[in-house]
Design a protein around this motif. Structure first.
Motif, short mmCIF file in Angstrom:
data_model
loop_
_atom_site.label_atom_id
_atom_site.label_comp_id
_atom_site.label_asym_id
_atom_site.label_seq_id
_atom_site.Cartn_x
_atom_site.Cartn_y
_atom_site.Cartn_z
N GLY A 75 -2.37 -2.32 -4.93
CA GLY A 75 -1.47 -1.53 -5.76
C GLY A 75 -0.08 -2.13 -5.86
N THR A 76 0.04 -3.43 -5.58
CA THR A 76 1.34 -4.11 -5.51
C THR A 76 1.41 -5.20 -6.57
OG1 THR A 76 1.44 -3.69 -3.13
CG2 THR A 76 2.89 -5.40 -4.00
N ALA A 77 2.44 -5.18 -7.39
CA ALA A 77 2.64 -6.25 -8.36
C ALA A 77 3.11 -7.51 -7.66
CB ALA A 77 3.66 -5.82 -9.41
N GLU A 78 2.79 -8.67 -8.26
CA GLU A 78 3.22 -9.97 -7.76
C GLU A 78 2.78 -10.20 -6.31
OE1 GLU A 78 7.31 -10.87 -8.54
OE2 GLU A 78 7.09 -10.61 -10.69
N TYR A 79 1.54 -9.83 -6.03
CA TYR A 79 0.98 -10.11 -4.71
C TYR A 79 -0.33 -10.90 -4.81
CZ TYR A 79 -0.52 -9.82 0.09
OH TYR A 79 -0.93 -10.16 1.36
N GLY A 80 -1.22 -10.54 -5.74
CA GLY A 80 -2.51 -11.22 -5.85
C GLY A 80 -2.70 -11.85 -7.21
N ALA A 81 -3.05 -13.15 -7.23
CA ALA A 81 -3.26 -13.88 -8.49
C ALA A 81 -4.64 -14.51 -8.51
CB ALA A 81 -2.20 -14.97 -8.66
N THR B 193 10.52 -5.43 -1.14
CA THR B 193 9.80 -6.21 -2.15
C THR B 193 8.42 -5.64 -2.42
OG1 THR B 193 10.98 -8.20 -1.47
CG2 THR B 193 8.95 -8.51 -2.72
N TRP B 194 7.65 -5.34 -1.38
CA TRP B 194 6.27 -4.90 -1.53
C TRP B 194 6.08 -3.40 -1.31
CZ3 TRP B 194 4.39 -9.34 2.14
CH2 TRP B 194 4.36 -10.55 1.43
N GLY B 195 7.11 -2.69 -0.97
CA GLY B 195 6.98 -1.29 -0.64
C GLY B 195 6.71 -1.11 0.85
N GLU B 196 7.00 0.09 1.34
CA GLU B 196 6.91 0.33 2.78
C GLU B 196 5.50 0.15 3.31
OE1 GLU B 196 8.08 3.68 6.15
OE2 GLU B 196 8.56 4.01 4.04
N MET C 153 6.94 -8.82 -15.18
CA MET C 153 5.53 -8.92 -14.87
C MET C 153 4.97 -7.57 -14.46
SD MET C 153 5.12 -12.48 -12.74
CE MET C 153 5.46 -14.06 -13.53
N ALA C 154 3.74 -7.32 -14.86
CA ALA C 154 3.11 -6.04 -14.53
C ALA C 154 1.68 -6.27 -14.11
CB ALA C 154 3.17 -5.10 -15.73
N ILE C 155 1.17 -5.35 -13.31
CA ILE C 155 -0.21 -5.43 -12.85
C ILE C 155 -1.16 -5.51 -14.04
CG2 ILE C 155 -2.03 -4.06 -11.75
CD1 ILE C 155 0.12 -3.05 -9.81
N GLY C 156 -2.10 -6.45 -13.98
CA GLY C 156 -3.09 -6.63 -15.04
C GLY C 156 -2.68 -7.63 -16.10
N ASP C 157 -1.41 -8.03 -16.12
CA ASP C 157 -0.95 -8.97 -17.14
C ASP C 157 -1.40 -10.38 -16.81
OD1 ASP C 157 0.26 -6.96 -18.52
OD2 ASP C 157 2.32 -7.49 -17.97
N SER C 158 -1.47 -11.21 -17.85
CA SER C 158 -1.86 -12.60 -17.74
C SER C 158 -0.71 -13.48 -18.21
CB SER C 158 -3.11 -12.87 -18.60
OG SER C 158 -3.46 -14.23 -18.59
N PHE C 159 -0.51 -14.60 -17.51
CA PHE C 159 0.63 -15.46 -17.79
C PHE C 159 0.19 -16.92 -17.78
CE2 PHE C 159 1.68 -11.85 -15.15
CZ PHE C 159 2.64 -11.18 -15.90
N GLU C 160 0.75 -17.72 -18.66
CA GLU C 160 0.51 -19.16 -18.62
C GLU C 160 1.31 -19.79 -17.50
OE1 GLU C 160 1.22 -21.05 -22.32
OE2 GLU C 160 -0.22 -19.82 -23.45
#
Length: 303
Positions: free
Chosen positions: A26-32, A277-280, A1-8
């Motif tokens: 700026g964190t992947a897999e945090y906001g949907a 997971t989310w960075g420092e 998964m990457a920032i900006g991607d869309s998933f079913e």
């Protein structure tokens, strides 16, 4: 998964619902943000405002033109959920903005919300876009028990004020889905577990636990977490009830031990396990904010 991607959403055989990774903080897999397809398509939440273009791209991937979007359904007006609503309302001229009646005024004039958010998130404000005010005639105020008619789908609204007085969850019973806002915690796909979200100033442990019963009564097969992504319900609600109770107890014990709130905040910021997971920066900031929320709750309990 990457920032900006869309998933079913494929969990539980769900059909016609997808989600966009907005790259919040700026964190992947945090906001949907979720896209609900149908006769009158909708999105659930709007992200932080910064990457709202990714949401428009997610709509395009599902064949939904901006002018065809019917509803921007906001779970609550915290800016990580509603900060992009003004941008998307401008880009999608036929969409109603649905929000709990206690939050509507903050969409028309977001100045107080901005001030409160800056106080809560500190230097993370740099990740936000200044929210755009939304005209009153574009806003539909709702409360628990109301519904949003999407033509061939219905979103049923349940008031869940433990995280914030203006928070709701949306139930789509045909797909056995609940869009959980922050009422069921933060789901971390990498760890396949849920974590607390207890920001100041409105976190209320007892009401949060009651909100979990509200969701449980919907009997959903799938929970669509704003943070982050879909998961089978299984034992998630019980897991979160335990996580919340244990977290509040840990903060209370550390306050008794250290006797200084600033020291308590720094302790949990320095000892969080979420840095990997989310960075420092995000991991530390999240834990400090959640600690402040519990301390505020503990003060209100003894006031």
């Amino acid at each position: 998964m990457a920032i900006g991607d869309s998933f079913e959403v494929t969990v539980g055989g769900v059909d016609g619902i997808s989600y966009v990774d907005t790259g919040m903080y700026g964190t992947a897999e945090y906001g949907a943000v979720y896209v609900v397809e149908g006769e009158d398509p909708a999105i659930v939440d709007s992200g932080i405002g910064t990457n709202y273009g990714a949401i428009l791209d997610g709509l395009a991937e599902r064949g939904i033109a901006p002018e065809d979007l019917a509803t921007i359904a906001l779970t609550h007006v915290h800016l990580d959920h509603a900060g992009g609503a003004g941008y998307l309302a401008e880009a999608c001229p036929n969409a109603d903005v649905v929000v709990h009646e206690r939050g509507a005024r903050h969409l028309v004039d977001p100045s107080r919300l901005v001030a409160g958010t800056k106080q809560a998130v500190g230097d993370q404000w740099e990740f936000y876009a200044d929210p755009k005010p939304i005209p009153e005639d574009r806003i539909r105020e709702v409360t628990g028990g109301d519904t949003v008619d999407l033509g061939d789908r219905v979103l049923r609204i349940h008031h869940t004020p433990g995280h914030a007085p203006h928070q709701v969850v949306f139930e789509e019973s045909d797909e056995s889905v609940v869009f959980t806002a922050d009422a069921a915690g933060i789901y971390v796909p990498e760890l396949d577990s849920v974590r607390q979200t207890t920001p100041p100033p409105n976190f209320d442990l007892e009401q949060c636990l009651a909100d979990l019963h509200t969701i449980r009564d919907c009997d959903p097969a799938v929970l669509c977490y704003a943070h982050f992504g879909p998961a089978a319900t299984d034992d998630r609600l019980a897991e979160y009830a335990d996580a919340l109770t244990e977290w509040v107890g840990a903060v209370e014990r550390k306050r008794d031990e250290l006797g200084d709130d600033d020291a308590v905040i720094e302790y949990f910021g320095e000892h969080t396990s979420m840095v990997e997971t989310w960075g420092e920066r995000k991991g530390t900031a999240e834990e400090r904010m959640n600690t402040r929320g519990v301390l505020t709750y503990l003060d209100s309990r003894t006031a």
